[in-house]
Design a protein around this motif. Structure first.
Motif, mmCIF file in Angstrom:
data_model
loop_
_atom_site.group_PDB
_atom_site.id
_atom_site.type_symbol
_atom_site.label_atom_id
_atom_site.label_comp_id
_atom_site.label_asym_id
_atom_site.label_seq_id
_atom_site.Cartn_x
_atom_site.Cartn_y
_atom_site.Cartn_z
ATOM 1 N N VAL A 1 0.839 -1.196 0.000
ATOM 2 C CA VAL A 1 0.000 0.000 0.000
ATOM 3 C C VAL A 1 0.873 1.245 0.000
ATOM 4 C CG1 VAL A 1 -1.760 1.273 1.265
ATOM 5 C CG2 VAL A 1 -1.831 -1.212 1.221
ATOM 6 N N ALA B 1 -8.029 6.769 -5.810
ATOM 7 C CA ALA B 1 -7.298 5.604 -5.322
ATOM 8 C C ALA B 1 -7.541 4.439 -6.274
ATOM 9 C CB ALA B 1 -7.759 5.239 -3.917
ATOM 10 N N TYR C 1 -10.430 1.903 -0.041
ATOM 11 C CA TYR C 1 -9.408 2.924 0.207
ATOM 12 C C TYR C 1 -10.096 4.232 0.575
ATOM 13 C CZ TYR C 1 -4.699 5.011 -0.482
ATOM 14 O OH TYR C 1 -3.480 5.617 -0.308
ATOM 15 N N ILE D 1 -7.934 0.847 3.731
ATOM 16 C CA ILE D 1 -6.696 1.600 3.588
ATOM 17 C C ILE D 1 -7.008 3.065 3.866
ATOM 18 C CG2 ILE D 1 -4.858 2.281 2.005
ATOM 19 C CD1 ILE D 1 -5.587 -0.366 0.449
#
Length: 363
Positions: free
Chosen positions: A52, A118, A182, A206
């Motif tokens: 990530v 993202a 995300y 995330i």
């Protein structure tokens, strides 16, 4: 069956892009460090299956004039594009998913408008996920020149979600290693975006990047732990590394403290402060254990207890206006307009009795 695997959250140094192609050079440099981070991450004893990157890792902080179409086109990229192509090569080479972000992105459905996006690349090198930043502070748009789906709401829901707001605003990648969403930077300041991802199935949330002073004063850690606990999810939170300036000096606007948080809000691993170089954190996560916990009819499985009708009424009265850039893209008065809009929202909340002004307050 999902075997335990290692997640690597990378915090690279940032170099601000100035011309097309600079982002590709940044990705190539980051990829070299990903090799090291993944090698060390594998020492955990399980394979690395997810890498990530934080917000702004690829483009840095673009110096832009909001509403200036020429400058925005100069910096804008596409997904897929050369930057994602370089990351895709690395995903294939390492047989891992890679999640990252680009924040000046063109979209063919909305010409002359740019978004913060993202994305996730799978181990075959395919882009399997894109999510557009849905909540930002006024100054982000004012500095960087991107906007939110809410600004073109009616068309966005139809074009991006086939009429389904959950899929348009809170998409989640359903993969063989788990369900991943995300939340981009400032979105993590609010509870709604991570909750929206969780309610669309996310098991790994995330949350990339948060600027100072929100890191040094503990807000970053508090938010990440709360999102994990309230949503019974893993939170992978890489923060941005220090900025390399043109004269070779460094400045740190983000404060480090990248972390990975377990589903009860426990910190599994955390970087202890700022570093002058590329850095990373890693740990092993167990999706099957998370799924068992989410099935348990006990105190900590909160999804089963949600009485949604009584929560929905909280938001029956709109606050921030939608569709404000549906008819035309924002101009160079963007920051002033945003400032005026949000000041008006404060007055609206005072009128509703949500906010009580202090003594001597003047609008």
């Amino acid at each position: 069956m999902v075997d335990p695997f290692v997640v690597v959250a990378v915090s690279p140094r940032t170099i601000n892009v100035k011309n097309p192609g600079d982002g590709v050079a940044n990705v190539k440099r980051i990829n070299e460090f990903i090799d090291t981070a993944v090698m060390v991450g594998a020492w955990e004893g399980s394979p690395v299956k997810l890498v990530v990157l934080p917000e702004m890792a690829i483009q840095g902080m673009i110096a832009n004039t909001p509403g200036n179409r020429e400058k925005e086109r100069h910096f804008a990229v596409t997904i897929p594009g050369p930057e994602t192509d370089e990351l895709a090569k690395k995903a294939v080479e390492l047989n891992t998913y890679i999640a990252a972000e680009l924040y000046m992105v063109k979209d063919e459905d909305f010409p002359d408008r740019h978004f913060n996006v993202a994305f996730i690349i799978d181990p075959q090198g395919d882009i399997i996920y894109k999510r557009y930043k849905a909540t930002s502070d006024a100054y982000e748009g004012g500095m960087l020149g991107n906007m939110n789906p809410h600004d073109v709401w009616d068309e966005w829901i139809e074009k991006k979600g086939n009429g389904n707001p959950m899929d348009a605003i809170f998409p989640v990648a359903k993969t063989e290693i788990g369900n991943i969403g995300y939340a981009i930077c400032h979105e993590g300041v609010y509870p709604e975006v991570p909750r929206g991802l969780a309610m669309n199935g996310a098991e790994i949330i995330i949350r990339g990047t948060l600027i100072e002073p929100a890191v040094q004063n503990g807000m970053w850690e508090l938010q990440n732990r709360a999102h994990a606990m309230f949503n019974s999810a893993y939170v992978v939170a890489p923060n941005l590394g220090p900025e390399v300036r043109e004269d070779g000096s460094m400045q740190d606007l983000f404060g480090g403290q990248s972390m990975i948080v377990g589903p009860r809000g426990q910190i599994l691993t955390k970087q202890q402060g700022w570093t002058s170089g590329d850095s990373f954190v890693c740990t092993t996560i167990d999706i099957e254990a998370l799924r068992r916990a989410r099935m348990a009819n006990g105190l900590f499985n909160q999804f089963k207890d949600l009485r949604t009708e009584q929560y929905r009424v909280i938001y029956d009265n709109p606050i921030y206006p939608k569709n404000q850039y549906l008819d035309a893209p924002p101009g160079e008065d963007w920051l002033a307009r945003e400032d005026s809009t949000r000041a008006g929202n404060i007055e609206k909340l005072i009128e509703r009795g949500v906010l009580t002004p202090p003594s001597g307050y003047k609008a």
